[in-house]
Design an enzyme around this catalytic site. Structure first.
Site, short mmCIF file in Angstrom:
data_model
loop_
_atom_site.label_atom_id
_atom_site.label_comp_id
_atom_site.label_asym_id
_atom_site.label_seq_id
_atom_site.Cartn_x
_atom_site.Cartn_y
_atom_site.Cartn_z
N ASP A 1 60.56 29.71 25.32
CA ASP A 1 60.22 28.72 26.02
C ASP A 1 60.27 27.42 25.03
OD1 ASP A 1 58.33 27.74 28.49
OD2 ASP A 1 57.22 26.79 26.68
N HIS B 1 59.09 35.23 32.87
CA HIS B 1 59.19 34.15 31.61
C HIS B 1 58.80 34.58 30.49
CE1 HIS B 1 59.44 30.06 30.14
NE2 HIS B 1 58.39 30.22 29.79
#
Length: 345
Positions: free
Chosen positions: A123, A322
């Site tokens: 991320d 994610h």
């Protein structure tokens, strides 16, 4: 707003494990950095692999990688990024620009008595890892990126790009960029907000394709209005959620959100020197097929032959959202250790 931590002389120390973490023998340390101090957790001996988390996480997001990398013969070190956990939280918003975070990583490598490291990020940590390799190739000899592919500096000013997304709705990055606004939503119920945010971006709990997109905010609404409720993703149990929530309840969210508030500063800092620049060190990408970051940045992945000429492999994991290294730890560990084994030293 959280106050900055006292800038006392950092020192190495052994800390007891949080009650909710795995039983592995992790060593916790505080080391000096340009911000004051960085908290890190390490396990194993061998070539240094630096692990950098994203938003809204901590070193704990690498809890399944630390023992796997140590068992494979590496010195695995996961940090709390500046603004998170036990690391320093400067009061000045501009203290969270990318170049500062790069220098924090360099400071960690030096504090551990090493000259170079492999850096792996997820991320925002993937952005930090990529730019660390770009700016300091003398220190970061290889780079692994999880969930967010590398895009070279340059292009339009970020704030203008994000402001044009969403039509009548507001993109979450623009929402996070306004000081105090997201804090007012999150901090009254940190645990509930985190649970919803993690679920919204996880493959097994994310809203369906016909539901409102949780990456956008209705005008006058809140981000959490679109989060799923009442179910944790399979990778996150109540104890894990406690670890994350307890840290953010203690620190507040401002330090973490300040990363979003420096994107224009990063553009100003990096574009003149690095516009369009590739990362030439050995590299690896791992993303989730159900992750918006992978889908929206598909063109960036297609550009890897130009932007990551040292790429070993690009993996997009079917059925993964994610939180790649937490959703699919065994698969990610295997891909990381296989790649690390191709590197010299």
């Amino acid at each position: 707003m959280p106050q900055p931590q006292p800038q006392s002389q950092p020192q190495s120390e052994r800390r007891p494990e949080p009650r909710t973490s795995p039983a592995e023998d992790f060593t916790h340390r505080l080391v000096a950095s340009p911000a004051g101090r960085i908290h890190l957790v390490e396990q194993g001996t061998g070539p240094l692999v630096l692990l950098v988390h994203g938003f809204p996480e901590s070193w704990y997001s690498w809890r399944r990688q630390l023992p796997a990398l140590a068992a494979a013969g590496y010195r695995a070190v996961a940090v709390d990024v500046r603004g998170y956990g036990r690391s320093s939280r400067p009061a000045d918003t501009s203290a969270y620009r990318m170049l500062d975070l790069v220098e924090d990583g360099v400071a960690v490598v030096r504090a551990l008595g090493e000259e170079t490291a492999v850096i792996v990020g997820h991320d925002w940590g993937a952005n930090i890892a990529a730019h660390s390799a770009l700016v300091r190739p003398d220190v970061f000899r290889a780079v692994g990126l999880l969930s967010v592919p590398y895009t070279p500096p340059g292009g339009p000013r970020p704030r203008e790009v994000f402001a044009g997304m969403g039509g009548d709705e507001e993109f979450y990055v623009s929402y996070f960029q306004e000081p105090g606004r997201a804090e007012a939503e999150i901090e009254p119920d940190v645990r509930g907000w985190l649970a919803g945010f993690y679920a919204a971006l996880s493959a097994d709990t994310m809203p369906g394709p016909d539901a409102p997109d949780p990456h956008f905010v209705s005008r006058g609404g809140r981000l959490r209005d679109r989060f799923p409720e009442g179910r944790l993703p399979g990778w996150l149990d109540e104890r894990d959620l406690d670890v994350y929530a307890e840290e953010f309840e203690r620190t507040g969210l401002t330090g973490a959100l300040n990363r979003y508030r420096n994107m224009d500063r990063d553009w100003e800092d990096l574009t003149p020197r690095f516009a369009g620049a590739p990362i030439r060190q050995p590299s690896l990408f791992i993303g989730g097929a159900m992750d918006a970051s992978t889908v929206w940045l598909a063109d960036a992945i297609k550009s890897f032959p130009d932007t990551l000429p040292g790429l070993h492999a690009s993996h997009v994991l079917d059925g993964c959202g994610h939180w790649a290294q937490q959703e699919r730890p065994a698969e990610v560990n295997g891909l990381l250790t296989e790649w690390l084994g191709t590197l010299d030293g």
